[in-house]
Design a protein around this motif. Structure first.
Motif, mmCIF file in Angstrom:
data_model
loop_
_atom_site.group_PDB
_atom_site.id
_atom_site.type_symbol
_atom_site.label_atom_id
_atom_site.label_comp_id
_atom_site.label_asym_id
_atom_site.label_seq_id
_atom_site.Cartn_x
_atom_site.Cartn_y
_atom_site.Cartn_z
ATOM 1 N N ASP A 195 0.836 -1.219 0.000
ATOM 2 C CA ASP A 195 0.000 0.000 0.000
ATOM 3 C C ASP A 195 0.862 1.257 0.000
ATOM 4 O O ASP A 195 0.604 2.207 -0.734
ATOM 5 C CB ASP A 195 -0.911 0.014 1.240
ATOM 6 C CG ASP A 195 -2.083 -0.950 1.080
ATOM 7 O OD1 ASP A 195 -2.165 -1.611 0.015
ATOM 8 O OD2 ASP A 195 -2.892 -1.052 2.022
ATOM 9 N N ASP B 14 1.031 4.197 -2.843
ATOM 10 C CA ASP B 14 0.782 5.620 -2.563
ATOM 11 C C ASP B 14 1.948 6.476 -3.057
ATOM 12 O O ASP B 14 1.754 7.506 -3.707
ATOM 13 C CB ASP B 14 0.602 5.853 -1.053
ATOM 14 C CG ASP B 14 -0.612 5.097 -0.506
ATOM 15 O OD1 ASP B 14 -1.299 4.423 -1.304
ATOM 16 O OD2 ASP B 14 -0.847 5.161 0.718
ATOM 17 N N GLN C 73 -4.354 -6.573 -5.896
ATOM 18 C CA GLN C 73 -4.775 -5.488 -4.984
ATOM 19 C C GLN C 73 -3.891 -4.258 -5.183
ATOM 20 O O GLN C 73 -4.349 -3.130 -5.138
ATOM 21 C CB GLN C 73 -4.672 -5.906 -3.506
ATOM 22 C CG GLN C 73 -5.573 -7.039 -3.101
ATOM 23 C CD GLN C 73 -4.844 -8.374 -3.189
ATOM 24 O OE1 GLN C 73 -4.436 -8.808 -4.288
ATOM 25 N NE2 GLN C 73 -4.664 -9.027 -2.069
ATOM 26 N N GLU D 285 -4.978 -2.518 -8.235
ATOM 27 C CA GLU D 285 -6.266 -1.836 -7.995
ATOM 28 C C GLU D 285 -6.055 -0.533 -7.225
ATOM 29 O O GLU D 285 -6.658 0.489 -7.514
ATOM 30 C CB GLU D 285 -7.195 -2.731 -7.171
ATOM 31 C CG GLU D 285 -7.986 -3.695 -8.029
ATOM 32 C CD GLU D 285 -8.628 -4.801 -7.201
ATOM 33 O OE1 GLU D 285 -8.916 -4.572 -6.001
ATOM 34 O OE2 GLU D 285 -8.805 -5.903 -7.754
ATOM 35 N N ARG D 286 -5.144 -0.596 -6.227
ATOM 36 C CA ARG D 286 -4.902 0.609 -5.413
ATOM 37 C C ARG D 286 -4.272 1.715 -6.277
ATOM 38 O O ARG D 286 -4.654 2.875 -6.187
ATOM 39 C CB ARG D 286 -3.984 0.250 -4.233
ATOM 40 C CG ARG D 286 -3.839 1.409 -3.255
ATOM 41 C CD ARG D 286 -3.115 0.986 -2.004
ATOM 42 N NE ARG D 286 -2.949 2.115 -1.117
ATOM 43 C CZ ARG D 286 -3.705 2.384 -0.068
ATOM 44 N NH1 ARG D 286 -4.711 1.598 0.236
ATOM 45 N NH2 ARG D 286 -3.478 3.444 0.687
ATOM 46 N N SER E 15 -6.894 3.110 -8.525
ATOM 47 C CA SER E 15 -7.884 3.932 -7.845
ATOM 48 C C SER E 15 -7.287 5.285 -7.431
ATOM 49 O O SER E 15 -7.905 6.329 -7.618
ATOM 50 C CB SER E 15 -8.436 3.124 -6.681
ATOM 51 O OG SER E 15 -8.632 3.899 -5.576
ATOM 52 N N LEU E 16 -6.046 5.277 -6.914
ATOM 53 C CA LEU E 16 -5.413 6.551 -6.520
ATOM 54 C C LEU E 16 -5.166 7.440 -7.735
ATOM 55 O O LEU E 16 -5.425 8.645 -7.709
ATOM 56 C CB LEU E 16 -4.067 6.281 -5.826
ATOM 57 C CG LEU E 16 -4.139 5.666 -4.426
ATOM 58 C CD1 LEU E 16 -2.758 5.212 -3.978
ATOM 59 C CD2 LEU E 16 -4.718 6.684 -3.451
#
Ligand code: NAP
Length: 523
Positions: free
Chosen positions: A284, A288, A317, A320-321, A324-325
Motif C-alpha cells: 500500500d 501511494d 490489490q 487496484e490501489r 484507484s489513486l
C-alpha cells in the motif's frame, strides 16, 4: 519590468526579421504580450563572433573571478524573483510554489558551481616530473588538466523553465568551465527567459565580463537552432527535450567538418521494479508513493516513472490501489498545447496496442491543454513481444507489467533501452532471489534508486542525471550536479614547459593549494 520581446546579442538587443510569436497561457489559452521577434542568420553570426571574442578573455579568468560571476547571476535572479514567478506561472501553468522552488534550485546550482571553482580541484591537475636519467629514454615533464572547449549553445527545456533554461544547469556548468554561452530560448516561456536573461546581463556588466560571454536568441530551432549548432565557433551543445529534437541536433553536430559533442537529455520511462517480498510487506505504501511520483508536475519530469513491473502475491490489490489513486488525481494544465497533444497521441497509440488494458483514466476535454493520469496494464510476454510498449508517454501515464518470476523480470529488464533511472523496491530476502536484476539495471540506467521513487533529483556532488542512449546522447556524464562541468572541457597536456608559462593549477609550488596527482600520488 517592461518586457521588450527581443533577443540579447551581447550587450545589445535584436531587431527580429524572421517572424514573431507570443507566449500562450496554457490554463486560459490567452496569448500574452509582448510579441517575441525571431532572429535570422545575421544574428547567429553576430552572437557567435561575440562569443568567440569573449572566449579569449573568459577562458583566462581565475576560478574566483568566474565564481564571482556565477554568484552575481544568482543574486540578480534572486532580486527578480517576484517578476519571474508572476510571468512564469502565467506562461507555464505551474503553481507558484513550484516556480519559487525551481528559482531556488537554479540559484543553488549557480552557487554550487561557484564553490566548486573557489575550491579549484575540479580541474583534475596531474603532474609527472621529468626523469632525464631514465634509460633507455629520458622521461619528459608532463602536466595536464581540464580546459574549456569554447562557446556552448544551450537549448532551453520546456519542462524546466528556470533550472534547465537560460541560467540553468547547462549554462551554469558551461560558464563555470570557462565557456561563453549562447542560449536558444524556448518558445513556450519567452517572457520568463527575458527576465532571467536580463539578470544575467546585469551580472555580466557588474563583473566586468566581455559582453559576448552571454547571448540569447529567440527563433525557430529548425532554422537558427540548427545554424548555431553548425557554426564553426561553437564547440559543444547542451539540450533537454524530445528524442527527435535531440537526435536532429546530434546529427547536425556530427555532420560538421569538425564534429562537436551534443549533451542531449531526451526520453526515458524510468522503470520501477516492485519485488514480491516488498509487495507483500508494504504494497500500500509503495502504491501511494508511486502515484505521488507519477502525477507530480502533471508527469512532466524526465524522471517520471512510466513503467512499473511487479509480480507475485498481492499484485492485483496493488494494481487496484494504484488505479484507484491515479483515477482520483485531478487533471491539470500541461506546459504547452504541443505537449498536451503529444501526450494524447502517445496515450492513444499505447491504448490501442494488442495486450494493453486500461486500468484507470482521468478524463480531460478534447483539445484541452490538460493532462490526466492514466494507468495501463500488460503482461510480460506481451511487453516483450512489442518493443513500442516501452516508448515514453510524456505525462502522468504508466504501464504496469506483470512478471511472475525472476526470469520474466530479468527478461523485461534486459529488453529496456538506456534510462535515466531504474528503481527497485525489495526486501533483503528479495535481493537474495533477484540479485541478478541489480546487475542488469546497472547497465541500463544512470541512477539506481532503492526503496524510493525517481522523480526528485538532488543537486549534489554525488548525483548522476544521465544514462545510456537514448536517455541521453552520451551516458558518460550527468547534466545535474558539479560533475556536469567536464562536459564542456577537454584535456590539455603541457610537456616540458617552464613554470612561468603554466596555468597556476599546474605550477610547481601549487599557488592555488588545490588537490593534485603528483607522480601518481594524490597530494
Ligand atoms: P522539443 O520539441 O525537443 O524542443 C526543445 C527545443 O529544441 C526547442 O527549442 C526546439 O525549438 C528545439 N528543436 C526541436 N526540434 C529541433 C530540430 N529538429 N532542430 C533544431 N532544434 C530543434 O521539446 P519540447 O518542445 O520541450 O517538448 C516536446 C516533447 O518533447 C514533449 O511532448 C515530450 O515528449 C518531450 N520532452 C521530453 C523531456 C524529457 O526530459 N524526457 C523534456 C521535455 C520534452 P523550436 O521549438 O523552436 O522548434
Amino acid at each position: 519590468m517592461d518586457l521588450q520581446g527581443t533577443s540579447f546579442i551581447g550587450a545589445g538587443r535584436g531587431s527580429g526579421g524572421a517572424g514573431e510569436s507570443r507566449a500562450v497561457n496554457p490554463v486560459s489559452g490567452e496569448e500574452m504580450e509582448p510579441a517575441y521577434l525571431a532572429e535570422g542568420e545575421e544574428s547567429v553570426e553576430a552572437v557567435c563572433s561575440l562569443a568567440a571574442a569573449a572566449f579569449v578573455d573568459f577562458r583566462e579568468r581565475s576560478g574566483v573571478d568566474k565564481a564571482g560571476f556565477l554568484r552575481a547571476i544568482a543574486d540578480e535572479v534572486d532580486a527578480l524573483e517576484e517578476e519571474i514567478v508572476s510571468r512564469m506561472t502565467r506562461e507555464t501553468g505551474l503553481p507558484e510554489g513550484r516556480c519559487r522552488m525551481e528559482k531556488g534550485r537554479t540559484c543553488g546550482q549557480l552557487r554550487l558551481f561557484a564553490s566548486l571553482l573557489e575550491e579549484g580541484s575540479w580541474v583534475d591537475a596531474r603532474i609527472d616530473h621529468a626523469d632525464p636519467d631514465r634509460a633507455p629514454v629520458a622521461k619528459p615533464d608532463c602536466r595536464s588538466m581540464w580546459r574549456p572547449m569554447g562557446p556552448v549553445v544551450v537549448f532551453c527545456a520546456s519542462n524546466f523553465p528556470l533550472a534547465y533554461s537560460v541560467a540553468g544547469g547547462d549554462t551554469a556548468s558551461a560558464l563555470a568551465s570557462g565557456c561563453p554561452v549562447i542560449v536558444k530560448a524556448h518558445g513556450s516561456h519567452p517572457g520568463t527567459a527575458e527576465i532571467v536573461a536580463t539578470a544575467v546581463r546585469i551580472a555580466v556588466e557588474k563583473c566586468g565580463m566581455h559582453e559576448g560571454v552571454f547571448s540569447m536568441l529567440y527563433g525557430s530551432g529548425r532554422t537558427i537552432g540548427q545554424s548555431l549548432v553548425r557554426h564553426s565557433v561553437v564547440r559543444a551543445v547542451g539540450f533537454t527535450g524530445s528524442r527527435n529534437g535531440g537526435r536532429a541536433l546530434m546529427d547536425a553536430a556530427a555532420a560538421r567538418p569538425e564534429p562537436i559533442p551534443v549533451w542531449a537529455e531526451m526520453s526515458a520511462i524510468n522503470p520501477v521494479f516492485v519485488l514480491p517480498g516488498a509487495l507483500r510487506e508494504r504494497g500500500d505504501a509503495i502504491a501511494d508513493g508511486f502515484v505521488g511520483s507519477l502525477t507530480l508536475g502533471v508527469g512532466q519530469f524526465c524522471t517520471n516513472p512510466g513503467l512499473l513491473i511487479t509480480g507475485g502475491e498481492g499484485r492485483s490489490q496493488f494494481a487496484e490501489r494504484i488505479a484507484s489513486l491515479a483515477g482520483e488525481a485531478a487533471p491539470a494544465a500541461m506546459l504547452h498545447k504541443g505537449i498536451a497533444e503529444a501526450y494524447q497521441d502517445a496515450l492513444k497509440a499505447m491504448m490501442t496496442k494488442e495486450g494493453v488494458e486500461t486500468l484507470a483514466q482521468v478524463p480531460v476535454e478534447d483539445g484541452s491543454s490538460q493532462g490526466g493520469a492514466v494507468v495501463l496494464g500488460a503482461d510480460a510476454a506481451g511487453f516483450l513481444s512489442d518493443q513500442s510498449m516501452a516508448e515514453e508517454m510524456f505525462g502522468p501515464a504508466t504501464l504496469m507489467v506483470s512478471a511472475d518470476d525472476e526470469a520474466a523480470m530479468l527478461e523485461v529488464a534486459e529488453s529496456l533501452e538506456g534510462q535515466l533511472t531504474a528503481t527497485v523496491h525489495a526486501t533483503e530476502e528479495d535481493l537474495e532471489m533477484f540479485g541478478k536484476l541489480i546487475a542488469v539495471l546497472e547497465r541500463k540506467a544512470g541512477r539506481l534508486v532503492y526503496n524510493g521513487f525517481p522523480t526528485g533529483v538532488e543537486v549534489c556532488h554525488g548525483m548522476v542525471h544521465g544514462g545510456p542512449s537514448p536517455a541521453t546522447s552520451d551516458g558518460r556524464s550527468t547534466s545535474v550536479g558539479p560533475r556536469a562541468i567536464t562536459r564542456f572541457t577537454r584535456l590539455v597536456c603541457w610537456q616540458d614547459f617552464p613554470d612561468s608559462l603554466l596555468p597556476p593549477e599546474l605550477q610547481e609550488d601549487n599557488p592555488l593549494k588545490i588537490s593534485r596527482i603528483v607522480d601518481g600520488k594524490r597530494t
